[in-house]
Design an enzyme around this catalytic site. Structure first.
Site, PDB file in Angstrom:
ATOM      1  N   LYS A  66     -21.740  23.098  12.014  1.00 20.78           N
ATOM      2  CA  LYS A  66     -21.496  22.224  10.848  1.00 20.78           C
ATOM      3  C   LYS A  66     -22.167  22.904   9.656  1.00 20.78           C
ATOM      4  CE  LYS A  66     -19.997  18.332   9.026  1.00 20.78           C
ATOM      5  NZ  LYS A  66     -18.561  17.998   8.906  1.00 20.78           N
ATOM      6  N   ASP A 110     -16.089  19.002  13.357  1.00 19.97           N
ATOM      7  CA  ASP A 110     -15.091  17.925  13.240  1.00 19.97           C
ATOM      8  C   ASP A 110     -13.679  18.471  13.462  1.00 19.97           C
ATOM      9  OD1 ASP A 110     -15.513  19.293  10.866  1.00 19.97           O
ATOM     10  OD2 ASP A 110     -15.537  17.520   9.568  1.00 19.97           O
TER      11      ASP A 110
END
Ligand code: NAD
Ligand code: IPM
Ligand code: MN
Length: 364
Positions: free
Chosen positions: A189, A221
């Site tokens: 991330k 994600d």
């Protein structure tokens, strides 16, 4: 070969499926002329009830001396209100840390007979063969002791990693990719977390030593989305502890059930702890319906990774495949016209196929 194996059945269905693994290993021992000596010890809620701690010293010492360790599962609602340090899960995290088992390998391969058991369309999962490599002894799981402040109204959990911890897991991932399809997806991330930016730096640096491996970076994600929309694009995925925990449960839907997934938690010298990816399944514990295949396939991983018994490991995998081809399945697998059986019958079917020498095919 003679091998000392520590068994840690733990809680809930862990106790039921450990019996299945033991039976399978006994058949392998007699078929291939090995001697497997089992030492059973307590962990998790079971250990807390008996000894007031989820990880007794005795369990740690026996595990340190063993050639390998097999673990069922820990946890359950019975221990929801025990102090945080005595929760069953602390036993599992403690043994991983004590033994330095930093690399968690979670292979996700579909069995042909189960392609239609997945909620995903068959054409989407066909051909997927993923190895998730999860860092297992760092990150949010092992930061500074978690703290409640402000009369319990604010909280701090810390995500800590050293460069060295990142380097050794990333190296393991490159080595694994090198002997597979030479494609590595690093998941982070980096658009938000500093730890992810260091992770990305480490991956880029290491990639210079592995020019034969193609590297791709994905944000977690997007990776979660791509895992179920286009799983066959992945070969090896490497990620930090918490992301790996979540992505591997998600990826289990490719195989039809979380109950199918095995895992290996290893360190550089080959010592390992082998456990299914799923938990203690309190909702079905004691009913005799748990799927034992994730546990049985974990025993196969133990034979392969810790004992170098490739033939024996693949014999187990083939026997599992054969059972599924014959239509046997437990209730967690959504199959209409099969032969639904309980834990014991499923195990018996695996044992029967183990003694049959004519089986050949395995995964898709
Ligand atoms: P879980 O993995 O135990 O169960 C999730 C769902 O999958 C449940 O509906 C369960 O019935 C089903 N399931 C899981 N394994 C199955 C199997 N072998 N056969 C058939 N169905 C199966 O996750 P949870 O319910 O979120 O957690 C329960 C407890 O297990 C918690 O205390 C959690 O901390 C613990 N846990 C332990 C481990 C471990 O020991 N390695 C892993 C995950 C969760
Ligand atoms: C797993 C489990 C554990 C984890 C829990 C029980 C601590 O979910 O092995 O995947 O998060 O590592
Ligand atoms: Mn998990």
């Amino acid at each position: 070969m003679k091998k000392e194996i520590v068994l840690l059945p733990g809680d809930g269905i862990g106790r039921e499926i450990m019996e299945s693994a033991k039976e399978v290993l006994n058949v392998i021992a007699s078929k291939y002329d090995h001697e497997f000596i089992f030492h059973q010890h307590a962990i998790g809620g079971d250990a807390f009830d008996q000894f007031g701690t989820p990880l007794p010293k005795d369990t740690i010492e026996a595990s340190q001396q063993a050639d390998a360790i097999l673990l069922g599962a820990v946890g359950g609602p019975k221990w929801d209100n025990v102090p945080a340090n005595n929760r069953p899960e602390k036993g599992l995290l403690g043994i991983r840390k004590e033994l330095g088992l930093f690399a968690n390998l979670r292979p996700i391969q579909g069995f042909k007979a189960l392609l239609h058991a997945s909620p995903l369309k068959q054409e989407i999962i066909e051909g997927s063969d993923i190895l998730i490599i999860r860092e297992l002894t760092g990150g949010l799981y092992f930061g500074q002791p978690s703290e409640r402040r402000d009369n319990g109204n604010s909280v701090v959990d810390t995500l800590a990693y050293t460069r060295e911890e990142m380097e050794r897991i990333v190296e393991k991932a490159f080595e694994s990719a090198r002997i597979r399809k030479k494609h590595l997806t690093s998941v982070d991330k980096a658009n938000v977390l500093e730890s992810s930016r260091l992770w990305r730096e480490v991956v880029e640096e290491k990639s210079k030593d592995y020019p034969d491996v193609t590297v791709e970076h994905l944000l977690v994600d997007a990776a979660a989305m791509k895992l179920i929309t286009n799983p066959s694009q992945f070969d090896v995925m490497v990620t930090e502890n918490l992301f790996g925990d979540i992505l591997s449960d998600e990826a289990s839907v490719l195989t039809g059930s979380l109950g199918m997934l095995p895992s290996a938690s290893i360190r550089s010298d080959g010592v390992g702890l082998y456990e299914p990816v799923h938990g203690s399944a309190p909702d079905i514990a004691g009913k005799g319906i748990a799927n034992p295949l994730g546990m049985i396939l974990s025993a196969a991983l133990m034979l392969r990774h810790s004992f170098g018994m490739e033939e024996e490991a693949s014999k187990i995998e083939k026997a599992v495949n054969e059972c599924l081809e014959q239509g046997y399945h437990t209730a967690d697998l959504n199959i209409q016209n099969g032969n639904q059986v309980g834990t014991k019958e499923m195990t018996k079917a695996v044992l029967e196929n183990l003694t049959n020498d004519s089986i050949s095919s395995t995964y898709v």
